[in-house]
Design a protein around this motif. Sequence first.
Motif, PDB file in Angstrom:
ATOM      1  N   ILE A  19       1.669  15.804   8.969  1.00 53.10           N
ATOM      2  CA  ILE A  19       3.018  15.429   9.400  1.00 53.10           C
ATOM      3  C   ILE A  19       3.729  14.676   8.281  1.00 53.10           C
ATOM      4  N   TYR A  20       3.039  13.733   7.660  1.00 52.42           N
ATOM      5  CA  TYR A  20       3.640  12.972   6.559  1.00 52.42           C
ATOM      6  C   TYR A  20       4.032  13.909   5.414  1.00 52.42           C
ATOM      7  N   GLU A  21       3.138  14.815   5.059  1.00 49.96           N
ATOM      8  CA  GLU A  21       3.429  15.761   3.977  1.00 49.96           C
ATOM      9  C   GLU A  21       4.598  16.676   4.342  1.00 49.96           C
ATOM     10  N   PRO A  53       9.652  21.200   1.040  1.00 47.58           N
ATOM     11  CA  PRO A  53      11.101  21.381   0.908  1.00 47.58           C
ATOM     12  C   PRO A  53      11.732  22.220   2.029  1.00 47.58           C
ATOM     13  N   THR A  54      10.905  22.842   2.871  1.00 46.87           N
ATOM     14  CA  THR A  54      11.442  23.637   3.971  1.00 46.87           C
ATOM     15  C   THR A  54      12.232  22.741   4.911  1.00 46.87           C
ATOM     16  N   PRO A  55      13.456  23.133   5.239  1.00 46.95           N
ATOM     17  CA  PRO A  55      14.253  22.301   6.159  1.00 46.95           C
ATOM     18  C   PRO A  55      13.573  22.152   7.524  1.00 46.95           C
ATOM     19  N   ILE A  56      13.966  21.132   8.244  1.00 43.92           N
ATOM     20  CA  ILE A  56      13.526  20.949   9.629  1.00 43.92           C
ATOM     21  C   ILE A  56      14.791  20.942  10.479  1.00 43.92           C
ATOM     22  N   ASN A  63       6.587  21.382  14.511  1.00 40.68           N
ATOM     23  CA  ASN A  63       5.923  20.742  15.642  1.00 40.68           C
ATOM     24  C   ASN A  63       5.171  19.531  15.103  1.00 40.68           C
ATOM     25  N   LEU A  64       5.747  18.355  15.277  1.00 43.03           N
ATOM     26  CA  LEU A  64       5.184  17.117  14.742  1.00 43.03           C
ATOM     27  C   LEU A  64       4.459  16.303  15.809  1.00 43.03           C
ATOM     28  N   ALA A  65       4.026  16.966  16.858  1.00 44.00           N
ATOM     29  CA  ALA A  65       3.329  16.284  17.947  1.00 44.00           C
ATOM     30  C   ALA A  65       1.929  15.876  17.520  1.00 44.00           C
ATOM     31  N   HIS A  95       0.842  -1.195   0.000  1.00 42.25           N
ATOM     32  CA  HIS A  95       0.000   0.000   0.000  1.00 42.25           C
ATOM     33  C   HIS A  95       0.875   1.242   0.000  1.00 42.25           C
ATOM     34  N   ASP A  96       0.274   2.354  -0.306  1.00 39.51           N
ATOM     35  CA  ASP A  96       0.947   3.649  -0.379  1.00 39.51           C
ATOM     36  C   ASP A  96       0.914   4.296   1.005  1.00 39.51           C
ATOM     37  N   ARG A  97       2.081   4.632   1.560  1.00 37.10           N
ATOM     38  CA  ARG A  97       2.153   5.237   2.898  1.00 37.10           C
ATOM     39  C   ARG A  97       1.460   6.605   2.928  1.00 37.10           C
ATOM     40  N   TYR A  98       1.481   7.321   1.815  1.00 36.12           N
ATOM     41  CA  TYR A  98       0.800   8.613   1.767  1.00 36.12           C
ATOM     42  C   TYR A  98      -0.701   8.424   1.969  1.00 36.12           C
ATOM     43  N   ILE A  99      -1.268   7.459   1.273  1.00 37.99           N
ATOM     44  CA  ILE A  99      -2.697   7.174   1.426  1.00 37.99           C
ATOM     45  C   ILE A  99      -2.983   6.714   2.849  1.00 37.99           C
ATOM     46  N   GLN A 100      -2.088   5.929   3.417  1.00 37.17           N
ATOM     47  CA  GLN A 100      -2.246   5.464   4.785  1.00 37.17           C
ATOM     48  C   GLN A 100      -2.286   6.654   5.754  1.00 37.17           C
TER      49      GLN A 100
END
Length: 176
Positions: free
Chosen positions: A44-46, A52-55, A90-92, A24-29
């Motif tokens: 968060i996935y996107e 392209p912005t750095p983290i 912030n990926l919480a 399956h596609d992780r994006y769809i998931q």
Amino acid sequence: MRRFFITALAVALASLGLMLLIPHDRYIQAQDVRVGAFARLGWIYERIHFDPTPIDVAFIGTSHTMNGVNGAVVSAGLSRMSGHPVYVANLAIPQYGRNFHWLLVRELLEHRKVKTLVLEVTENESRQPHPLFAYWADVSDVLEAPVLINLNWFTDIARLPLRQLTLGVKTLFPEE
């Protein structure tokens, strides 16, 4: 009659085992999670894969971090103090569950170079697994989770075949 039941059991187990192999596609998931604040998993996935912005600084934690850390304010302050741009994400996501935090950190570090990772901790860590763990984890993550500390191990495994089948169908026939 006994041979029939043994054959039926073997076919059922083989079918369940084969369902675990459905790709399956992780994006769809990630986009398929649409329950309240858990729907943030899609963003968060996107952010990890497509933005392209750095983290430079990533925050991982529960709703305390999600609601208590303003990435833009932290980014502005760190940029002002350092004299160069500092990008904060912030990926919480709500709820306790270190097993899910582990998955997020792994996803992040496999796809991004992060200078600082801030992980929310509490003085009394919960043993409860995160409700999204079984949904987001790879099949191998669920199967290899330590039985002694994963309170939902049997439930997580029981959900895998249907999860894989559903995600496989959604990958083949995405919503438009």
